[in-house]
Design an enzyme around this catalytic site. Structure first.
Site, PDB file in Angstrom:
ATOM      1  CG  ASP A 212       3.003   2.168   9.285  1.00  0.00           C
ATOM      2  OD1 ASP A 212       2.258   3.230  10.142  1.00  0.00           O
ATOM      3  OD2 ASP A 212       3.069   2.444   8.024  1.00  0.00           O
TER       4      ASP A 212
ATOM      5  CE  LYS B 152      -2.685   2.768   3.704  1.00  0.00           C
ATOM      6  NZ  LYS B 152      -1.584   3.788   3.850  1.00  0.00           N
ATOM      7  CG  ASN B 153       2.461   2.460   3.711  1.00  0.00           C
ATOM      8  OD1 ASN B 153       1.573   2.892   3.378  1.00  0.00           O
ATOM      9  ND2 ASN B 153       3.290   2.191   4.703  1.00  0.00           N
TER      10      ASN B 153
ATOM     11  NE  ARG C 146      -7.657   4.805   4.876  1.00  0.00           N
ATOM     12  CZ  ARG C 146      -6.242   5.235   5.674  1.00  0.00           C
ATOM     13  NH1 ARG C 146      -5.839   4.816   6.886  1.00  0.00           N
ATOM     14  NH2 ARG C 146      -5.351   5.228   4.900  1.00  0.00           N
TER      15      ARG C 146
ATOM     16  CB  CYS D  40      -4.633   7.023  10.247  1.00  0.00           C
ATOM     17  SG  CYS D  40      -4.930   5.555   9.608  1.00  0.00           S
TER      18      CYS D  40
ATOM     19  NE  ARG E 125       0.098  10.735   9.730  1.00  0.00           N
ATOM     20  CZ  ARG E 125      -0.204   9.971   8.836  1.00  0.00           C
ATOM     21  NH1 ARG E 125       0.898   9.258   8.625  1.00  0.00           N
ATOM     22  NH2 ARG E 125      -1.312   9.525   8.618  1.00  0.00           N
ATOM     23  N   PRO E 126       2.616  17.335  10.207  1.00  0.00           N
ATOM     24  CG  PRO E 126       4.328  19.056  11.016  1.00  0.00           C
ATOM     25  CD  PRO E 126       3.456  17.247  11.757  1.00  0.00           C
ATOM     26  CB  ILE E 127       2.716  18.865   4.282  1.00  0.00           C
ATOM     27  CG1 ILE E 127       1.961  20.354   4.801  1.00  0.00           C
ATOM     28  CG2 ILE E 127       1.512  17.658   4.800  1.00  0.00           C
ATOM     29  CD1 ILE E 127       1.329  20.333   3.645  1.00  0.00           C
ATOM     30  CG  ASP E 128       7.923  21.305   9.045  1.00  0.00           C
ATOM     31  OD1 ASP E 128       6.728  20.027   8.822  1.00  0.00           O
ATOM     32  OD2 ASP E 128       7.645  21.687   9.660  1.00  0.00           O
ATOM     33  CG  LEU E 129      10.168  18.729   7.660  1.00  0.00           C
ATOM     34  CD1 LEU E 129      10.739  16.652   8.004  1.00  0.00           C
ATOM     35  CD2 LEU E 129      11.299  19.357   7.601  1.00  0.00           C
TER      36      LEU E 129
END
Length: 427
Positions: A313, A22-23, A405, A123, A128-132
């Site tokens: 995970d 999946k990932n 999912r 989830c 889980r920021p997307i700043d990076l």
């Protein structure tokens, strides 16, 4: 809404086919945006997230075609073609359903010079920021603007120049996003402290198959030389190391013996090492990994970490398995700060687990008893399934859309190795 019913106590025995990852699939699919030629992915898992990502690609004008797979087959073959992109906007209604949608940002700005993407969902396992993602894209020349819940990225002059970026902490998603943006940049890009997960290697291998120039694959330093254009390719998605590890825990908690057919031991070494430490027999065969648990499980001390460490995970599944270990186990979650939401549900089944900040102490050798439980996220859902397989009586797992999912036809695979499990609807 569907529920899964499990009558526990059966020993698992037999062969389980491991699906495409999946990932990885959700990282490979957006590569279709990088070329006007067809991209065909084989061994693509039948999952709700894969379907949602296909719908997102359709939003941009990408055609998707599934080739002649029978409904009874595991996996699919999908061909995607972005001959002409009609939009560079990823709307909230689709993106909110899964966090992986943010991975269209890099390839869109790389090919089209612009992208507007809603802030992602997925989830609820913590911040889980997307700043990076955004800092890395800025480092290779993108201009970033945040407004009204959307990220707008643009390339001055229509094409990113390339650049250098060192990730202050390892980020799988940010590494993936900037990789896909950099492969069509005007110049070179160097990424330091990049993620090394097998899914990153899978992405790099696909991009190279499409004509990209990437050095240092599998290391923490990636060197990308931008290409004017990429071409199409046919590529097989890697096996799902998290699915394989999940079924290994299911076999272990039931004292079973299963062959994980198609699993790659190299990609899941930390998981296998932890199983061996817990007293499980692991045998690497030519086409499978055999998992056998014949004695009492031993307690473990585990810390989640980026690859090649123990995967976050797999934390929930091991927690469920360790409820049957003899003694106290200590698990520390270093990646996400809110990934113990399955603990209260396991406690409803009799588990003895104490949480202190990011550390959980699991006191094993307690009888698990079936109960109605509620799934809170994808991997938490699987921990409840694993516990249910070993519990006395019937376990009812609700909100199983989380499972859909990430686990392809879970009930069928478990039924085939002896589990008493079924899916039922409200009707």
């Amino acid at each position: 809404m569907d529920r899964i019913l499990i009558r526990g106590g059966n020993r698992l025995s037999g062969r389980i086919a491991i699906s495409g990852a999946k990932n990885s699939a959700l990282t490979l699919m957006p590569c279709a945006l990088l070329t006007d030629e067809p991209l065909t992915l084989r061994n693509l898992p039948r999952l709700a997230d894969v379907d949602s990502f296909g719908h997102l690609l359709n939003q941009f004008g990408v055609s998707t075609m599934i080739e002649g797979a029978r409904p009874t087959d595991f996996g699919r073959v999908m061909t995607m073609r972005a001959a002409r992109l009609t939009s560079t906007v990823a709307p909230y209604d689709i993106v909110r359903k899964m966090r992986a949608s943010i991975l269209v940002l890099g390839p869109l700005v790389g090919r089209m010079g612009e992208a507007t993407v809603s802030l992602p969902g997925g989830c609820a396992i913590g911040n889980r920021p997307i700043d990076l993602h955004l800092k890395a894209l800025e480092a290779i020349g993108a201009e970033i603007e945040l407004a009204a819940g959307y990220v707008k990225a643009s390339a001055p002059g229509g094409r990113l120049p390339g650049g250098r970026f060192r990730f202050p902490v390892v980020s799988v998603g940010a590494t993936e996003n900037v990789l896909m943006a950099a492969v069509t940049a005007k110049g070179g890009t160097v990424l330091e402290n990049a993620a090394r997960e097998p899914e990153i290697v899978d992405l790099c291998n696909l991009l190279v198959a499409m004509g990209a120039s990437i050095g240092g694959i599998g290391t923490e330093t990636l060197e990308i030389e931008g290409r004017d254009r990429l071409h199409g390719a046919t590529y097989r998605v890697m096996p799902d190391r998290i699915e394989a590890g999940s079924y290994a825990c299911a076999a272990a908690i039931t004292g079973g013996e299963v062959d994980l057919v198609g699993a790659d031991a190299h990609d899941m070494r930390a998981t296998l090492d932890a199983l061996i430490e817990a007293g499980v027999t692991v045998e690497e065969k030519s086409d499978a990994i055999r998992i056998a648990a014949n004695g009492q499980l031993k307690p473990l001390t585990l810390n989640t970490a980026p690859f090649p460490g123990f995967a976050t995970d797999m934390q929930a599944q091991f927690m469920a398995m360790l409820c049957k270990a003899e003694g106290a186990s200590v698990l520390t979650e270093t990646i996400f700060e809110n990934r113990y939401m399955h603990v209260p549900e396991l406690a409803r089944m009799g588990a003895n687990i104490e949480v202190h900040g990011r550390t959980a102490v699991v006191r094993g050798s307690v009888p698990l008893v079936g109960a109605p439980v509620m799934a809170t996220d994808l991997r938490a859902s699987m921990s409840l399934i694993i516990a249910g397989l070993a519990a006395e009586g019937e376990t009812e797992v609700n909100r199983v859309y989380h499972l859909d999912r990430g686990y392809e036809r879970l009930e069928e695979k478990l039924q085939a190795v002896g589990a008493d499990i079924e899916r039922v609807g409200d009707g």
